[in-house]
Motif scaffolding. Structure first.
Motif, PDB file in Angstrom:
ATOM      1  N   GLY A 225      34.175  35.838  30.033  1.00 44.01           N
ATOM      2  CA  GLY A 225      33.853  37.245  30.204  1.00 44.01           C
ATOM      3  C   GLY A 225      33.721  37.623  31.668  1.00 44.01           C
ATOM      4  O   GLY A 225      34.179  38.695  32.089  1.00 44.01           O
ATOM      5  N   LEU A 226      33.090  36.743  32.442  1.00 47.90           N
ATOM      6  CA  LEU A 226      32.988  36.995  33.886  1.00 47.90           C
ATOM      7  C   LEU A 226      34.358  36.991  34.541  1.00 47.90           C
ATOM      8  O   LEU A 226      34.665  37.831  35.401  1.00 47.90           O
ATOM      9  N   ARG A 227      35.201  36.054  34.141  1.00 56.04           N
ATOM     10  CA  ARG A 227      36.542  35.968  34.719  1.00 56.04           C
ATOM     11  C   ARG A 227      37.340  37.249  34.464  1.00 56.04           C
ATOM     12  O   ARG A 227      38.060  37.728  35.346  1.00 56.04           O
ATOM     13  N   ASP A 228      37.186  37.795  33.262  1.00 53.76           N
ATOM     14  CA  ASP A 228      37.952  38.993  32.909  1.00 53.76           C
ATOM     15  C   ASP A 228      37.608  40.175  33.809  1.00 53.76           C
ATOM     16  O   ASP A 228      38.432  41.071  34.006  1.00 53.76           O
ATOM     17  N   GLY A 229      36.380  40.187  34.353  1.00 54.49           N
ATOM     18  CA  GLY A 229      35.968  41.304  35.185  1.00 54.49           C
ATOM     19  C   GLY A 229      35.935  40.998  36.670  1.00 54.49           C
ATOM     20  O   GLY A 229      35.370  41.778  37.448  1.00 54.49           O
ATOM     21  N   SER A 230      36.524  39.870  37.070  1.00 57.11           N
ATOM     22  CA  SER A 230      36.439  39.446  38.468  1.00 57.11           C
ATOM     23  C   SER A 230      37.712  39.763  39.243  1.00 57.11           C
ATOM     24  O   SER A 230      38.776  40.004  38.660  1.00 57.11           O
ATOM     25  N   ASP A 231      37.576  39.758  40.585  1.00 60.78           N
ATOM     26  CA  ASP A 231      38.762  39.919  41.422  1.00 60.78           C
ATOM     27  C   ASP A 231      39.575  38.626  41.393  1.00 60.78           C
ATOM     28  O   ASP A 231      39.170  37.625  40.816  1.00 60.78           O
ATOM     29  N   ASP A 232      40.726  38.642  42.042  1.00 60.70           N
ATOM     30  CA  ASP A 232      41.646  37.514  41.938  1.00 60.70           C
ATOM     31  C   ASP A 232      41.040  36.207  42.442  1.00 60.70           C
ATOM     32  O   ASP A 232      41.215  35.153  41.826  1.00 60.70           O
ATOM     33  N   ALA A 233      40.317  36.269  43.561  1.00 59.43           N
ATOM     34  CA  ALA A 233      39.767  35.043  44.139  1.00 59.43           C
ATOM     35  C   ALA A 233      38.714  34.437  43.212  1.00 59.43           C
ATOM     36  O   ALA A 233      38.727  33.225  42.947  1.00 59.43           O
ATOM     37  N   ALA A 234      37.806  35.265  42.719  1.00 56.11           N
ATOM     38  CA  ALA A 234      36.761  34.759  41.808  1.00 56.11           C
ATOM     39  C   ALA A 234      37.373  34.307  40.496  1.00 56.11           C
ATOM     40  O   ALA A 234      36.946  33.298  39.911  1.00 56.11           O
ATOM     41  N   SER A 235      38.379  35.035  40.029  1.00 56.44           N
ATOM     42  CA  SER A 235      39.030  34.673  38.769  1.00 56.44           C
ATOM     43  C   SER A 235      39.676  33.298  38.866  1.00 56.44           C
ATOM     44  O   SER A 235      39.633  32.509  37.918  1.00 56.44           O
ATOM     45  N   LEU A 236      40.249  32.984  40.018  1.00 57.35           N
ATOM     46  CA  LEU A 236      40.886  31.686  40.213  1.00 57.35           C
ATOM     47  C   LEU A 236      39.853  30.564  40.143  1.00 57.35           C
ATOM     48  O   LEU A 236      40.086  29.522  39.506  1.00 57.35           O
ATOM     49  N   ILE A 237      38.704  30.763  40.779  1.00 56.02           N
ATOM     50  CA  ILE A 237      37.643  29.755  40.731  1.00 56.02           C
ATOM     51  C   ILE A 237      37.127  29.594  39.309  1.00 56.02           C
ATOM     52  O   ILE A 237      36.894  28.460  38.835  1.00 56.02           O
ATOM     53  N   LEU A 238      36.954  30.703  38.606  1.00 59.58           N
ATOM     54  CA  LEU A 238      36.476  30.619  37.231  1.00 59.58           C
ATOM     55  C   LEU A 238      37.507  29.946  36.331  1.00 59.58           C
ATOM     56  O   LEU A 238      37.149  29.193  35.421  1.00 59.58           O
ATOM     57  N   ASP A 239      38.793  30.202  36.560  1.00 65.62           N
ATOM     58  CA  ASP A 239      39.850  29.507  35.819  1.00 65.62           C
ATOM     59  C   ASP A 239      39.704  27.999  35.978  1.00 65.62           C
ATOM     60  O   ASP A 239      39.799  27.239  35.012  1.00 65.62           O
ATOM     61  N   LYS A 240      39.508  27.571  37.224  1.00 70.65           N
ATOM     62  CA  LYS A 240      39.360  26.143  37.493  1.00 70.65           C
ATOM     63  C   LYS A 240      38.129  25.583  36.798  1.00 70.65           C
ATOM     64  O   LYS A 240      38.180  24.510  36.178  1.00 70.65           O
ATOM     65  N   THR A 241      37.011  26.306  36.873  1.00 69.01           N
ATOM     66  CA  THR A 241      35.760  25.836  36.268  1.00 69.01           C
ATOM     67  C   THR A 241      35.879  25.751  34.751  1.00 69.01           C
ATOM     68  O   THR A 241      35.469  24.761  34.138  1.00 69.01           O
ATOM     69  N   ILE A 242      36.460  26.791  34.135  1.00 72.64           N
ATOM     70  CA  ILE A 242      36.629  26.788  32.675  1.00 72.64           C
ATOM     71  C   ILE A 242      37.533  25.633  32.256  1.00 72.64           C
ATOM     72  O   ILE A 242      37.250  24.914  31.288  1.00 72.64           O
TER      73      ILE A 242
END
Length: 252
Positions: A225-242
């Protein structure tokens, strides 16, 4: 619409609940998660399946229960060896398995054969626990992480017949609209209260999840859910973490 509840302190009634129950002193505490997904099947489709079941052969539901549950199970169940019933089960499973909310919250990897239950006046299913291990639709062993009840009758067409899950903060009773479902950890005690009028139809089944622990599935859901609402840089980090958490927690 989907609802997932964190069980707060005190007595509440909600359709979304994670809960923690502390057992007797010296025993472990455990957490549970209830997930309500409205219109997971669609009301008209659910009612159509219920109508089709009117032509299906039924048998004593106790025949498919374990030795302990058999003593408290009083309902009728559609015969799984009937081709028409099997086709209805496939229809339900495909609809649930393709639902984005089910995929994200439950993360199914394997399904049991689905059962269609009918409760008439006076019938019920007493307090029981489901089996920890079953077989999937191909006959392979299945670890039952998540149970579900999909309602096929609108609640105004029958009385009683609630799915009731005991909870120290207040028992939770569910009588959902046709096409809506409740998913819950298989280890929870639960029952279906007596039907006092009308007929209650439901589909029940069991799922082996990619991630067996509900608290870990909840963490993954929150991160997505956080990734869906994040900018590209944060989304990339969340992708890696997930992805790393899925590698840590995932089980085939």
């Amino acid at each position: 619409m989907m609802m997932v509840m964190n069980r707060p302190r005190g007595k509440v009634r909600d359709n979304r609940s994670n809960g923690r129950q502390t057992m007797a002193a010296g025993m472990m505490a455990w957490e549970f998660q209830l997930i309500i997904i409205e219109d997971v099947l669609g009301r008209e489709q659910a009612l159509a399946i219920g109508e089709a079941l009117g032509q299906a052969p039924f048998q004593d539901g106790a025949l498919t229960a374990g030795s302990a549950a058999r003593k408290v199970k009083q309902n009728m169940q559609a015969r799984g060896d009937d081709a028409g019933v099997a086709a209805l089960g496939d229809r339900v499973r495909l609809a649930l398995d393709s639902n984005a909310r089910v995929r994200r919250m439950v993360r199914p990897v394997r399904w049991s054969n689905l059962l269609f239950s009918r409760y008439g006046t006076g019938q019920h299913y007493g307090l029981h626990a489901d089996n920890a291990a079953m077989v999937d639709e191909h006959g392979w062993p299945l670890r039952t992480d998540v149970s579900f009840t999909l309602f096929l009758s609108d609640p105004d067409t029958y009385s009683g017949g609630a799915l009731l899950i005991p909870d120290p903060s207040g028992d939770r009773a569910f009588r959902l609209a046709a096409g809506s479902a409740v998913f819950y950890p298989t280890g929870l005690l639960h029952q279906v209260t007596p039907v006092t009028a009308g007929v209650r139809l439901a589909c029940v089944g069991w799922i082996q999840s990619l991630v067996r622990r509900p608290d870990q599935r909840d963490i993954l859901h929150d991160l997505e859910g956080l990734r869906d609402g994040s900018d590209d840089a944060a989304s990339l980090i969340l992708d890696k973490t997930i992805g790393n958490l899925l590698r840590m927690w995932g089980e085939g």
